[in-house]
Design an enzyme around this catalytic site. Structure first.
Site, PDB file in Angstrom:
ATOM      1  N   ARG A  43      10.859   4.310   6.349  1.00 17.22           N
ATOM      2  CA  ARG A  43      10.359   5.681   6.194  1.00 17.22           C
ATOM      3  C   ARG A  43       9.966   6.344   7.501  1.00 17.22           C
ATOM      4  O   ARG A  43       9.674   7.521   7.535  1.00 17.22           O
ATOM      5  CB  ARG A  43       9.148   5.690   5.250  1.00 17.22           C
TER       6      ARG A  43
ATOM      7  N   ARG B 117       8.395   0.557  -3.399  1.00 16.16           N
ATOM      8  CA  ARG B 117       8.989   1.523  -4.331  1.00 16.16           C
ATOM      9  C   ARG B 117       9.133   0.963  -5.751  1.00 16.16           C
ATOM     10  O   ARG B 117       8.973   1.719  -6.718  1.00 16.16           O
ATOM     11  CB  ARG B 117      10.344   1.988  -3.807  1.00 16.16           C
TER      12      ARG B 117
ATOM     13  N   PHE C 282      12.986  -4.754  -1.279  1.00 13.89           N
ATOM     14  CA  PHE C 282      13.044  -5.752  -2.367  1.00 13.89           C
ATOM     15  C   PHE C 282      13.190  -5.059  -3.721  1.00 13.89           C
ATOM     16  O   PHE C 282      12.340  -4.260  -4.116  1.00 13.89           O
ATOM     17  CB  PHE C 282      11.786  -6.634  -2.353  1.00 13.89           C
TER      18      PHE C 282
ATOM     19  N   PRO D 237       0.826  -1.211   0.000  1.00  9.40           N
ATOM     20  CA  PRO D 237       0.000   0.000   0.000  1.00  9.40           C
ATOM     21  C   PRO D 237       0.858   1.257   0.000  1.00  9.40           C
ATOM     22  O   PRO D 237       1.873   1.319   0.701  1.00  9.40           O
ATOM     23  CB  PRO D 237      -0.762  -0.107   1.329  1.00  9.40           C
TER      24      PRO D 237
ATOM     25  N   GLN E 154      -5.601  -1.531   3.164  1.00 10.95           N
ATOM     26  CA  GLN E 154      -4.713  -1.118   4.262  1.00 10.95           C
ATOM     27  C   GLN E 154      -5.452  -0.112   5.129  1.00 10.95           C
ATOM     28  O   GLN E 154      -6.099   0.807   4.628  1.00 10.95           O
ATOM     29  CB  GLN E 154      -3.431  -0.500   3.691  1.00 10.95           C
TER      30      GLN E 154
ATOM     31  N   LYS F 155       0.521  -5.172   9.675  1.00 14.15           N
ATOM     32  CA  LYS F 155       1.721  -4.745   8.942  1.00 14.15           C
ATOM     33  C   LYS F 155       2.594  -3.901   9.878  1.00 14.15           C
ATOM     34  O   LYS F 155       2.092  -2.983  10.531  1.00 14.15           O
ATOM     35  CB  LYS F 155       1.292  -3.914   7.729  1.00 14.15           C
TER      36      LYS F 155
ATOM     37  N   HIS G 223       8.327  -0.437   7.076  1.00 16.01           N
ATOM     38  CA  HIS G 223       7.678   0.630   6.313  1.00 16.01           C
ATOM     39  C   HIS G 223       8.653   1.220   5.287  1.00 16.01           C
ATOM     40  O   HIS G 223       8.661   2.429   5.022  1.00 16.01           O
ATOM     41  CB  HIS G 223       7.185   1.721   7.273  1.00 16.01           C
TER      42      HIS G 223
ATOM     43  N   ARG H  65      11.217  12.598   7.497  1.00 22.23           N
ATOM     44  CA  ARG H  65      11.966  12.391   6.251  1.00 22.23           C
ATOM     45  C   ARG H  65      12.504  13.747   5.825  1.00 22.23           C
ATOM     46  O   ARG H  65      11.765  14.604   5.349  1.00 22.23           O
ATOM     47  CB  ARG H  65      11.061  11.772   5.187  1.00 22.23           C
TER      48      ARG H  65
ATOM     49  N   SER I 145      10.111  -4.320   2.430  1.00 19.67           N
ATOM     50  CA  SER I 145      11.180  -3.360   2.765  1.00 19.67           C
ATOM     51  C   SER I 145      12.496  -3.725   2.082  1.00 19.67           C
ATOM     52  O   SER I 145      13.236  -4.594   2.553  1.00 19.67           O
ATOM     53  CB  SER I 145      11.390  -3.219   4.277  1.00 19.67           C
TER      54      SER I 145
HETATM   55  C1  LIG Z   1       5.589   6.595  -1.358  1.00 15.22           C
HETATM   56  C2  LIG Z   1       5.214   5.579  -0.327  1.00 15.22           C
HETATM   57  C3  LIG Z   1       3.991   5.714   0.344  1.00 15.22           C
HETATM   58  C4  LIG Z   1       3.635   4.761   1.310  1.00 15.22           C
HETATM   59  N1  LIG Z   1       2.404   4.843   1.906  1.00 15.22           N
HETATM   60  C5  LIG Z   1       2.009   3.875   2.770  1.00 15.22           C
HETATM   61  C6  LIG Z   1       0.684   3.874   3.308  1.00 15.22           C
HETATM   62  O1  LIG Z   1      -0.130   4.744   3.003  1.00 15.22           O
HETATM   63  N2  LIG Z   1       0.367   2.876   4.161  1.00 15.22           N
HETATM   64  C7  LIG Z   1       1.256   1.877   4.518  1.00 15.22           C
HETATM   65  O2  LIG Z   1       0.917   0.988   5.300  1.00 15.22           O
HETATM   66  N3  LIG Z   1       2.494   1.843   3.987  1.00 15.22           N
HETATM   67  C8  LIG Z   1       2.887   2.802   3.129  1.00 15.22           C
HETATM   68  N4  LIG Z   1       4.142   2.751   2.582  1.00 15.22           N
HETATM   69  C9  LIG Z   1       5.042   1.643   2.932  1.00 15.22           C
HETATM   70  C10 LIG Z   1       4.856   0.470   1.959  1.00 15.22           C
HETATM   71  O3  LIG Z   1       3.612  -0.135   2.109  1.00 15.22           O
HETATM   72  C11 LIG Z   1       5.944  -0.613   2.178  1.00 15.22           C
HETATM   73  O4  LIG Z   1       5.937  -1.018   3.517  1.00 15.22           O
HETATM   74  C12 LIG Z   1       7.332  -0.157   1.793  1.00 15.22           C
HETATM   75  O5  LIG Z   1       7.307   0.691   0.686  1.00 15.22           O
HETATM   76  C13 LIG Z   1       8.194  -1.375   1.473  1.00 15.22           C
HETATM   77  O6  LIG Z   1       9.504  -1.026   1.193  1.00 15.22           O
HETATM   78  P1  LIG Z   1      10.084  -0.822  -0.298  1.00 15.22           P
HETATM   79  O7  LIG Z   1       9.539   0.496  -0.754  1.00 15.22           O
HETATM   80  O8  LIG Z   1      11.547  -0.776  -0.080  1.00 15.22           O
HETATM   81  O9  LIG Z   1       9.604  -1.958  -1.159  1.00 15.22           O
HETATM   82  C14 LIG Z   1       4.515   3.699   1.630  1.00 15.22           C
HETATM   83  C15 LIG Z   1       5.731   3.579   0.936  1.00 15.22           C
HETATM   84  C16 LIG Z   1       6.078   4.493  -0.036  1.00 15.22           C
HETATM   85  C17 LIG Z   1       7.377   4.328  -0.762  1.00 15.22           C
END
Ligand SMILES: Cc1cc2nc3c(=O)[nH]c(=O)nc-3n(C[C@H](O)[C@H](O)[C@H](O)COP(=O)(O)O)c2cc1C
Length: 410
Positions: free
Chosen positions: A302, A354, A333, A100, A150, A275, A299, A187, A331
Site C-alpha cells: 500500500r 484484507r 495471504f 492492524p 500497533q 513491522k 504493508h 494509492r 502481505s
Molecule cells: C485498509 C487497510 C488499513 C491498514 N491500516 C494499517 C495501519 O493503520 N497500520 C499498519 O501498521 N498497517 C496497516 N495496514 C497494513 C496491514 O497491517 C497489513 O500489513 C497488510 O494489510 C497485509 O497485507 P494483506 O492485506 O494482503 O493481508 C492496513 C491495511 C489495510 C488493507
C-alpha cells in the site's frame, strides 16, 4: 486447454461466485471479497483493496506464493493433525493474527470490536491500529482476548507516549512499531474518489447513496467514524473527520530511527515487534536493539510499489535470526496453502489484513469469523495433503521455489 479457453472458463467461473448476504455460504476468501465489493460503496471497497501506484507489488505479493510448489510426502499418518502453534508462550489453534488496520468502522458500525470479538473467539491475537475508530481500552475489557498495539510514531511525542502508556495499562501483549509508512504511499484508485482530502467527489457521494444498507449501518446517525484513539491530541479545528484526514498526514515524521526503537524498548515492558522489515540486515538490527520479533511486511503493497514480497526474504531471515526472534509475516495471504508455505519457510505466525476486512464488510463479526474459519480449515486440509501432521514437523523440504516471484507475471 488453450489459453483463450482457459480464460473463458475462468470468466464463467467468476460469474458463478456467490455474492448473496449469507457469509457462511462463502467458500473462499475471494468470495467474501466479492460480497464486500457488492455491499460497500467503491471508495470504501477500494480503500481496502488498493495498492500503491501501478500495483506491481500487490500482484507480486500473490505471485510469491504461486512461485512456491509443494513437495508432498506420502503414506504418512496425519489423522491426528492439527494447526496449533505457540506464540509468545501461549498456545493458539492456528498461526493467524489479525493485522492492524485503521478506519475499520467505515465498513461496519463497531467494526474494530467485531474484529476483536471474532479474533478472541478464534483464540488468536489481533493488532489494533493507532488509527482505529475504537479506544484501545475497550478491546481487552469487553472481550478478554489477546491484543497487540500497533504504533505510529507521530511528530507529537505526547501522543505516542499516551498510546504506549494506555496500551501498557490495558495489558496489551505486544507493541508493534510500524516502520514503513512515514513517507506516505500514493494509492491512485483511492485518491480518485476524493475532490480533496476528506471530500468525496459528487460521483462517489452518489455511489455511497446507492448503498443504503451500508449507509444506515456505518454512517447514520453518527456520521463518519472518528479516530477515537488519538483524536484528543488533534487541535479542535481538526477533530471533524473531514479536516482530520487533511491533518493526519501532517502528523507523520520521517525521522523515526533505531534510536526510537531503543526509547520504546525502555518504555515498553512486554513484547516489542517491528513491522515493515524487508531485509536480513534490518531483522538482525531488530534483534540487536532488543526486539522480540519482526513482522516481515510490505504493508500489503500500500505504500511503496516495486518493493519485494516479504516471502522472498523469509528463508534468509529465518536462517539468520530465527533462533533470536519471533518471525511474523504478512502481505498477500489469501489461502491456507499460503500460510503453510510461510510456516514451512520459517515463519512463526501469519498476519492477515484484507482477508478479515472483506469478511467484516461482507458480514460483520460473522464474516470475520468465517474468513478466519476458511483460512484455518484450508491450512488444516493442506497439512494433511502434504503429509505433515503439525507445524513442528514442517520445514523447507515441503516446498520448492520454481522461479523467483519477481517476473513470474511477465
Ligand atoms: C485498509 C487497510 C488499513 C491498514 N491500516 C494499517 C495501519 O493503520 N497500520 C499498519 O501498521 N498497517 C496497516 N495496514 C497494513 C496491514 O497491517 C497489513 O500489513 C497488510 O494489510 C497485509 O497485507 P494483506 O492485506 O494482503 O493481508 C492496513 C491495511 C489495510 C488493507
Amino acid at each position: 486447454m488453450r489459453g483463450d479457453d482457459r480464460n473463458a472458463q475462468s470468466e464463467a467461473m467468476k460469474r458463478r461466485y456467490y455474492t448473496g448476504r449469507k457469509v457462511e455460504k462463502a467458500i473462499s476468501i475471494e468470495e467474501l471479497r466479492r460480497m464486500a465489493e457488492k455491499r460497500l460503496p467503491a471508495f470504501a471497497f477500494e480503500f481496502i483493496e488498493g495498492g500503491a501506484e501501478d500495483e506491481v507489488s500487490l500482484a507480486w505479493n500473490r505471485d510469491a506464493f504461486t512461485a512456491l510448489r509443494f513437495l508432498p510426502q506420502t503414506l504418512i499418518d496425519t489423522s491426528d493433525r492439527h494447526t496449533k502453534v505457540t506464540l509468545f508462550g501461549r498456545e493458539q489453534p492456528s498461526p493467524l493474527v489479525i493485522a492492524p488496520s485503521g478506519h475499520n468502522n467505515i465498513y461496519r458500525r463497531d467494526g474494530d470490536m467485531m474484529l476483536a470479538r471474532a479474533a478472541t473467539a478464534a483464540g488468536i491475537p489481533m493488532a489494533l491500529s493507532t488509527l482505529s475508530n475504537t479506544r484501545l481500552e475497550r478491546l481487552p475489557k469487553e472481550t478478554g482476548g489477546r491484543f497487540w498495539m500497533q504504533l505510529y510514531q507521530f511528530k507529537d511525542k505526547a501522543l505516542t507516549l499516551d498510546v504506549v502508556r494506555r496500551a501498557d495499562e490495558a495489558g496489551y501483549e505486544a507493541l508493534v512499531l510500524t516502520s514503513d509508512s512515514y513517507v506516505y504511499g500514493l494509492r491512485e484508485w483511492d485518491r480518485r474518489h476524493f475532490k480533496r482530502p476528506g471530500v468525496l467527489t459528487l460521483r462517489s457521494k452518489l455511489d455511497a447513496l446507492c448503498h443504503p444498507r451500508w449507509l444506515f449501518d456505518a454512517l447514520v446517525p453518527h456520521g463518519v467514524p472518528k479516530l477515537e484513539n488519538v483524536i484528543e491530541f488533534f487541535p479542535p479545528e481538526a477533530r471533524d473527520t473531514r479536516t482530520a484526514t487533511t491533518f493526519i498526514p501532517t502528523l507523520f515524521v520521517s525521522d523515526v530511527t533505531w534510536e526510537s526503537v531503543d526509547e520504546l524498548r525502555k518504555l515498553w515492558p512486554r513484547k516489542l515487534l517491528i513491522k515493515g522489515i524487508l531485509s536480513v540486515e534490518d531483522a538482525r538490527r531488530a534483534a540487536n536493539h532488543g526486539c522480540d520479533g519482526v513482522i516481515l511486511s510490505n504493508h500489503g503493497a500500500r505504500h511503496l510499489d516495486s518493493v519485494i514480497s516479504p516471502m522472498d526474504i523469509l528463508p534468509d531471515v529465518a536462517t539468520t535470526v530465527g533462533d533470536r526472534l519471533t518471525i511474523v509475516i504478512d502481505s498477500g495471504f489469501r489461502r491456507g496453502s499460503d500460510v503453510v508455505k510461510a510456516m514451512a519457510l520459517g515463519a512463526n505466525a501469519v498476519m492477515v489484513g484484507r482477508a478479515p476486512l472483506w469478511g467484516l464488510a461482507a458480514g460483520g463479526e460473522a464474516g470475520v469469523a468465517h474468513a478466519l474459519k476458511l483460512l484455518q480449515e484450508e491450512t488444516h486440509r493442506v497439512l494433511g495433503q502434504i503429509g505433515c501432521p503439525s507445524f513442528d514437523k514442517l520445514g523447507p523440504q515441503f516446498v520448492k521455489r520454481e522461479t523467483a516471484s519477481v517476473g513470474v507475471r511477465a
